[in-house]
Enzyme design. Sequence first.
Site, PDB file in Angstrom:
ATOM      1  CB  VAL A   1     -13.575   3.632 -44.743  1.00  0.00           C
ATOM      2  CG1 VAL A   1     -13.797   3.374 -43.152  1.00  0.00           C
ATOM      3  CG2 VAL A   1     -14.108   5.247 -44.799  1.00  0.00           C
TER       4      VAL A   1
ATOM      5  CG  ASN B   1     -20.609   6.936 -37.037  1.00  0.00           C
ATOM      6  OD1 ASN B   1     -21.678   7.530 -37.053  1.00  0.00           O
ATOM      7  ND2 ASN B   1     -19.312   7.320 -36.512  1.00  0.00           N
TER       8      ASN B   1
ATOM      9  CB  SER C   1     -27.973  12.107 -43.086  1.00  0.00           C
ATOM     10  OG  SER C   1     -28.325  13.202 -42.889  1.00  0.00           O
TER      11      SER C   1
ATOM     12  CE1 TYR D   1     -22.875  13.840 -44.261  1.00  0.00           C
ATOM     13  CE2 TYR D   1     -25.122  14.264 -44.436  1.00  0.00           C
ATOM     14  CZ  TYR D   1     -24.380  13.900 -43.851  1.00  0.00           C
ATOM     15  OH  TYR D   1     -24.653  13.385 -42.528  1.00  0.00           O
TER      16      TYR D   1
ATOM     17  CB  ALA E   1     -25.858  11.990 -53.894  1.00  0.00           C
TER      18      ALA E   1
ATOM     19  CE  LYS F   1     -24.182  10.262 -44.368  1.00  0.00           C
ATOM     20  NZ  LYS F   1     -23.422   9.136 -43.624  1.00  0.00           N
TER      21      LYS F   1
ATOM     22  CB  ILE G   1     -27.424  14.457 -33.950  1.00  0.00           C
ATOM     23  CG1 ILE G   1     -28.422  13.745 -34.583  1.00  0.00           C
ATOM     24  CG2 ILE G   1     -26.916  14.066 -32.600  1.00  0.00           C
ATOM     25  CD1 ILE G   1     -29.679  13.690 -33.950  1.00  0.00           C
TER      26      ILE G   1
HETATM   27  N1  CAA Z   1     -31.530  24.741 -44.639  1.00  0.00           N
HETATM   28  C1  CAA Z   1     -32.266  25.886 -45.098  1.00  0.00           C
HETATM   29  N2  CAA Z   1     -31.869  27.036 -45.655  1.00  0.00           N
HETATM   30  C2  CAA Z   1     -30.516  26.915 -45.688  1.00  0.00           C
HETATM   31  C3  CAA Z   1     -29.478  25.961 -45.535  1.00  0.00           C
HETATM   32  C4  CAA Z   1     -30.197  24.793 -44.884  1.00  0.00           C
HETATM   33  N3  CAA Z   1     -29.620  23.487 -44.642  1.00  0.00           N
HETATM   34  N4  CAA Z   1     -28.403  26.258 -45.839  1.00  0.00           N
HETATM   35  C5  CAA Z   1     -28.357  27.373 -46.478  1.00  0.00           C
HETATM   36  N5  CAA Z   1     -29.503  27.805 -46.293  1.00  0.00           N
HETATM   37  C6  CAA Z   1     -30.020  29.100 -46.940  1.00  0.00           C
HETATM   38  C7  CAA Z   1     -29.245  30.083 -46.247  1.00  0.00           C
HETATM   39  O1  CAA Z   1     -29.998  30.743 -44.966  1.00  0.00           O
HETATM   40  C8  CAA Z   1     -29.221  31.420 -47.223  1.00  0.00           C
HETATM   41  O2  CAA Z   1     -30.696  32.142 -47.251  1.00  0.00           O
HETATM   42  P1  CAA Z   1     -30.843  33.668 -47.413  1.00  0.00           P
HETATM   43  O3  CAA Z   1     -30.282  33.648 -48.822  1.00  0.00           O
HETATM   44  O4  CAA Z   1     -32.355  33.822 -47.371  1.00  0.00           O
HETATM   45  O5  CAA Z   1     -30.007  34.077 -46.239  1.00  0.00           O
HETATM   46  C9  CAA Z   1     -29.033  30.770 -48.592  1.00  0.00           C
HETATM   47  O6  CAA Z   1     -29.378  29.286 -48.319  1.00  0.00           O
HETATM   48  C10 CAA Z   1     -27.740  30.714 -48.871  1.00  0.00           C
HETATM   49  O7  CAA Z   1     -26.774  30.284 -47.854  1.00  0.00           O
HETATM   50  P2  CAA Z   1     -25.641  31.077 -47.583  1.00  0.00           P
HETATM   51  O8  CAA Z   1     -25.679  32.507 -47.600  1.00  0.00           O
HETATM   52  O9  CAA Z   1     -25.164  30.487 -46.164  1.00  0.00           O
HETATM   53  O10 CAA Z   1     -24.819  30.790 -48.759  1.00  0.00           O
HETATM   54  P3  CAA Z   1     -23.088  30.330 -48.671  1.00  0.00           P
HETATM   55  O11 CAA Z   1     -22.409  30.130 -50.098  1.00  0.00           O
HETATM   56  O12 CAA Z   1     -22.317  31.310 -47.845  1.00  0.00           O
HETATM   57  O13 CAA Z   1     -22.875  28.958 -47.969  1.00  0.00           O
HETATM   58  C11 CAA Z   1     -23.573  26.729 -47.465  1.00  0.00           C
HETATM   59  C12 CAA Z   1     -23.536  28.029 -48.284  1.00  0.00           C
HETATM   60  C13 CAA Z   1     -22.017  26.186 -47.105  1.00  0.00           C
HETATM   61  C14 CAA Z   1     -24.134  25.560 -47.859  1.00  0.00           C
HETATM   62  C15 CAA Z   1     -24.058  27.211 -45.952  1.00  0.00           C
HETATM   63  O14 CAA Z   1     -25.413  27.964 -46.150  1.00  0.00           O
HETATM   64  C16 CAA Z   1     -24.230  26.323 -44.846  1.00  0.00           C
HETATM   65  O15 CAA Z   1     -23.434  25.828 -44.502  1.00  0.00           O
HETATM   66  N6  CAA Z   1     -25.403  25.774 -44.961  1.00  0.00           N
HETATM   67  C17 CAA Z   1     -25.709  24.595 -44.085  1.00  0.00           C
HETATM   68  C18 CAA Z   1     -25.920  23.382 -44.895  1.00  0.00           C
HETATM   69  C19 CAA Z   1     -26.327  22.164 -44.116  1.00  0.00           C
HETATM   70  O16 CAA Z   1     -27.428  22.044 -43.477  1.00  0.00           O
HETATM   71  N7  CAA Z   1     -25.487  21.192 -43.575  1.00  0.00           N
HETATM   72  C20 CAA Z   1     -25.942  20.284 -42.616  1.00  0.00           C
HETATM   73  C21 CAA Z   1     -24.541  19.747 -41.896  1.00  0.00           C
HETATM   74  S1  CAA Z   1     -24.845  18.669 -40.504  1.00  0.00           S
HETATM   75  C22 CAA Z   1     -24.855  17.199 -41.284  1.00  0.00           C
HETATM   76  O17 CAA Z   1     -24.751  17.229 -42.592  1.00  0.00           O
HETATM   77  C23 CAA Z   1     -25.506  16.157 -40.453  1.00  0.00           C
HETATM   78  C24 CAA Z   1     -26.682  15.579 -40.886  1.00  0.00           C
HETATM   79  O18 CAA Z   1     -26.650  14.308 -41.315  1.00  0.00           O
HETATM   80  C25 CAA Z   1     -27.878  16.431 -41.060  1.00  0.00           C
END
Ligand code: CAA
Length: 247
Positions: free
Chosen positions: A58, A84, A145, A157, A159, A161, A190
Site C-alpha cells: 500500500v 485497514n 485507533s 502510530y 500521529a 491514527k 482488541i
Molecule cells: N499505557 C500505560 N503505560 C504504559 C504503556 C501504555 N500503553 N506502555 C508503557 N507503559 C509504561 C510501562 O508500564 C512503564 O511503566 P513503569 O516505569 O511504571 O513500569 C513505562 O511506561 C515504560 O515502559 P517500559 O518499561 O515497557 O519501557 P521499554 O522502553 O522497555 O518499552 C514500549 C517501551 C515498547 C513502548 C513498551 O512499554 C510497550 O510495548 N508498551 C505498549 C505500547 C502500546 O500500548 N502499544 C499498543 C499496541 S496495540 C495497538 O497499537 C492497536 C491499537 O490500535 C490500540
Amino acid sequence: MEIAGKNIVITGAGRGMGRQFAMDLKKLGAKPYALDVIQENLDALKNETGIPGKVVDVTNEDEVAAFFDSYTAENGAPDVLVNNAGITADSLFIKKKGDDIKKFSLSNWQKVIDVNLTGVFLCAREASAQMVKHGVKGLILNISSVSRHGNVGQTNYSATKAGVAAMTVTWAKELSRAGIRAVAIAPGFIRTEMTEKIDQKIIDKITVMIPSGRFGEMKEISRTVQFIIECDYVNGRTLDIDGGLRI
Ligand code: CAA
C-alpha cells in the site's frame, strides 16, 4: 447501502481484523477482496474461505494505482474500501538509560507513517477515483485507533491514527458531491496478533483503564464495519469502539 452483492476491497486482510471483516462480509453475501503483503496469508484465506486476494504494497503508488485499475476492469469499481492495513513500531519517545538518552528512531517513525498514513491516502485516492469515474456512490471506511488520542510508546502510530481521522473528515466533505461517504472506526485494545505482543504487565495496566474491563473482540469491530456500510447517514465521523477507554 446493502451489504449483499457489494464489491469490498479490504487492505491488510491476510490476518487479524481485516481477515475477520472479509469472512463476516462474505457470509452476508458481499464480494470481499483481500490485499496484503504476505502471500501465504492470502493463500490460506483463499483456501479456507474462497476469498480472493492479491499482494499489494500500500505504500507503493504505482502498485496501488495498477491494482485498482485491474480490479475495476474485472469486477467494476469497488463499492467499499476498508482501509485497514496498519503496523506498529512502538518505543518511548525519550528514554534515559544510565548516562545515555535513547531517542525514538527516525526509521521507526517513517515506516509507520508510510504504511498507516501514506498507504491509507493512496488506497483511498485510487478507490475513490474509480468510484467517481464509474458513478459508484461508495464508502471509504478507514481504521483509525483509540491511540489517535495519544498513547504511551506510540508517537508514530498515534500521529498516523489521528491523521486518518482528519483525512476522513476531509474526504467526507470533498467526496459527498459524488455521493461517496468517508467514515472511520477507532478500535480500542482488541485481541489480535498486534496486541498479543504487548507485555502482560502493560496489558494489566491498560485493562484497568477500560470501563468495560476487558480487551475487545475482532467480531465487535466487524459488527461496527457492517453497521457503517448499512447506515447511509453515518458520515465524516470516527466511531470510538473501545469499551469506554479514551486514553
Ligand atoms: N499505557 C500505560 N503505560 C504504559 C504503556 C501504555 N500503553 N506502555 C508503557 N507503559 C509504561 C510501562 O508500564 C512503564 O511503566 P513503569 O516505569 O511504571 O513500569 C513505562 O511506561 C515504560 O515502559 P517500559 O518499561 O515497557 O519501557 P521499554 O522502553 O522497555 O518499552 C514500549 C517501551 C515498547 C513502548 C513498551 O512499554 C510497550 O510495548 N508498551 C505498549 C505500547 C502500546 O500500548 N502499544 C499498543 C499496541 S496495540 C495497538 O497499537 C492497536 C491499537 O490500535 C490500540
